[in-house]
Design a protein around this motif. Structure first.
Motif, short mmCIF file in Angstrom:
data_model
loop_
_atom_site.label_atom_id
_atom_site.label_comp_id
_atom_site.label_asym_id
_atom_site.label_seq_id
_atom_site.Cartn_x
_atom_site.Cartn_y
_atom_site.Cartn_z
N ILE A 117 -1.24 59.93 61.78
CA ILE A 117 0.06 59.28 62.39
C ILE A 117 0.75 59.40 61.15
N ASN A 118 1.88 59.83 61.10
CA ASN A 118 2.87 59.89 59.75
C ASN A 118 2.09 60.36 58.51
N ASP A 119 1.10 61.40 58.59
CA ASP A 119 0.17 61.72 57.63
C ASP A 119 -0.68 60.84 57.09
N VAL A 120 -0.87 59.73 57.93
CA VAL A 120 -2.04 58.76 57.78
C VAL A 120 -3.22 59.15 58.41
N THR A 121 -4.41 59.26 58.14
CA THR A 121 -5.42 59.64 58.78
C THR A 121 -6.16 58.15 59.32
N PHE A 122 -6.43 58.06 60.67
CA PHE A 122 -7.34 56.97 60.95
C PHE A 122 -8.68 57.23 61.18
N ILE A 181 -7.18 54.54 50.27
CA ILE A 181 -7.67 53.71 51.48
C ILE A 181 -7.07 52.60 51.81
N VAL A 182 -6.57 52.22 53.25
CA VAL A 182 -6.30 50.90 53.53
C VAL A 182 -7.39 50.55 54.51
N LEU A 183 -8.14 49.55 54.03
CA LEU A 183 -9.58 49.13 54.64
C LEU A 183 -9.47 47.87 55.54
N ILE A 184 -9.95 48.02 56.76
CA ILE A 184 -10.08 46.95 57.75
C ILE A 184 -11.57 46.90 58.00
N LEU A 185 -11.83 45.63 57.41
CA LEU A 185 -13.04 44.83 57.53
C LEU A 185 -13.45 43.51 58.11
N ASN A 232 -15.84 52.40 44.87
CA ASN A 232 -14.76 52.99 44.03
C ASN A 232 -13.45 52.18 44.45
N TYR A 233 -13.40 50.92 43.61
CA TYR A 233 -12.24 50.31 44.13
C TYR A 233 -10.96 50.87 44.05
N TYR A 234 -10.90 52.10 42.92
CA TYR A 234 -9.75 52.61 42.63
C TYR A 234 -9.19 53.17 44.04
N ASN A 235 -9.83 53.66 44.87
CA ASN A 235 -9.50 54.38 46.33
C ASN A 235 -8.90 53.18 47.15
N ILE A 236 -9.21 51.94 47.00
CA ILE A 236 -8.88 51.14 48.08
C ILE A 236 -7.17 50.44 47.55
N LYS A 237 -6.38 50.50 48.27
CA LYS A 237 -5.25 49.84 47.95
C LYS A 237 -4.86 48.76 48.59
N THR A 238 -5.49 48.47 49.86
CA THR A 238 -5.27 47.53 50.85
C THR A 238 -6.43 47.12 51.41
N VAL A 239 -6.95 45.92 51.59
CA VAL A 239 -7.84 45.19 52.31
C VAL A 239 -7.27 44.34 53.65
N ILE A 240 -7.71 44.79 54.86
CA ILE A 240 -7.23 43.89 56.06
C ILE A 240 -8.57 43.08 56.42
N ILE A 290 -0.64 45.86 60.89
CA ILE A 290 -0.63 45.69 59.50
C ILE A 290 -1.12 47.16 58.84
N SER A 291 -2.13 47.47 59.20
CA SER A 291 -2.49 48.87 58.45
C SER A 291 -1.51 49.91 58.72
N ILE A 292 -0.78 49.97 59.75
CA ILE A 292 0.35 51.04 59.95
C ILE A 292 1.44 50.87 58.92
N ALA A 293 1.87 49.47 58.86
CA ALA A 293 2.90 49.07 58.12
C ALA A 293 2.66 49.19 56.60
N LYS A 294 1.29 48.95 56.08
CA LYS A 294 1.11 49.07 54.84
C LYS A 294 0.51 50.40 54.31
N SER A 295 0.22 51.38 55.13
CA SER A 295 -0.13 52.76 54.80
C SER A 295 0.80 53.73 54.52
N PHE A 296 0.71 54.63 53.42
CA PHE A 296 1.47 55.52 53.46
C PHE A 296 1.11 57.16 53.49
N LYS A 297 1.97 57.94 53.31
CA LYS A 297 1.53 59.48 53.59
C LYS A 297 0.20 59.73 52.56
#
Length: 158
Positions: A27-32, A55-59, A75-83, A114-121
């Protein structure tokens, strides 16, 4: 071996079942990615470490004394947001607070919003709970199906 394409990259993980590193949509160049079968931290860390993009991580879920020590190997450098959804926010906050932005969601529906709002291309939204699914879901299959339903509903609304 499962493969998920993200832009020009492909990520592989050694899992063969549904709800286990399963591509849902872009969705909008974001992979789910649905990884609802990751009912422990070890599986979630394996999934995170196999994705070579932000990554936007939902856990979260029903924490039954989850061994969060596996997150030391991440690899914390990959994770940008945790929900986070669930009861053990203090533990998750302690693990991720120094590294990423954290949001608390009341339920899976809110987490997807939230993941849709906080994720980017070119990012990936990875639903990899690291916990069993009891309340409000009977099992990881029901939880994964709900995640897929919510993501696919977003496509229809675009």
């Amino acid at each position: 071996m499962k493969e998920v394409a993200l832009g020009q990259k492909t990520f592989s993980i050694n899992r063969k079942t549904d709800h286990s590193f399963e591509f849902i949509a872009c969705i909008n160049d974001v992979t789910f990615i649905n990884d609802s079968k990751a009912t422990n931290a070890k599986q979630t860390v394996e999934s995170i470490n196999s994705v070579d993009t932000e990554i936007v991580l939902i856990l979260g879920g029903d924490d039954l004394k989850t061994d969060y020590s596996w997150f030391k190997n991440i690899n914390y450098y990959n994770i940008k947001t945790v929900i986070y959804i669930g009861r053990c926010f203090g533990e998750i906050k302690h693990i991720f607070n120094k590294h990423v932005m954290i949001f608390i969601a009341d339920n899976l529906e809110s987490a997807v919003t939230i993941s849709i709002a906080k994720s980017f291309k070119n990012q990936a939204v990875l639903f990899s709970p690291a916990c069993p699914s009891f309340d409000p879901f009977d099992n990881y299959v029901n939880r994964g199906n709900k995640f897929k339903e919510l993501v696919l509903k977003e496509i229809k609304e675009i």
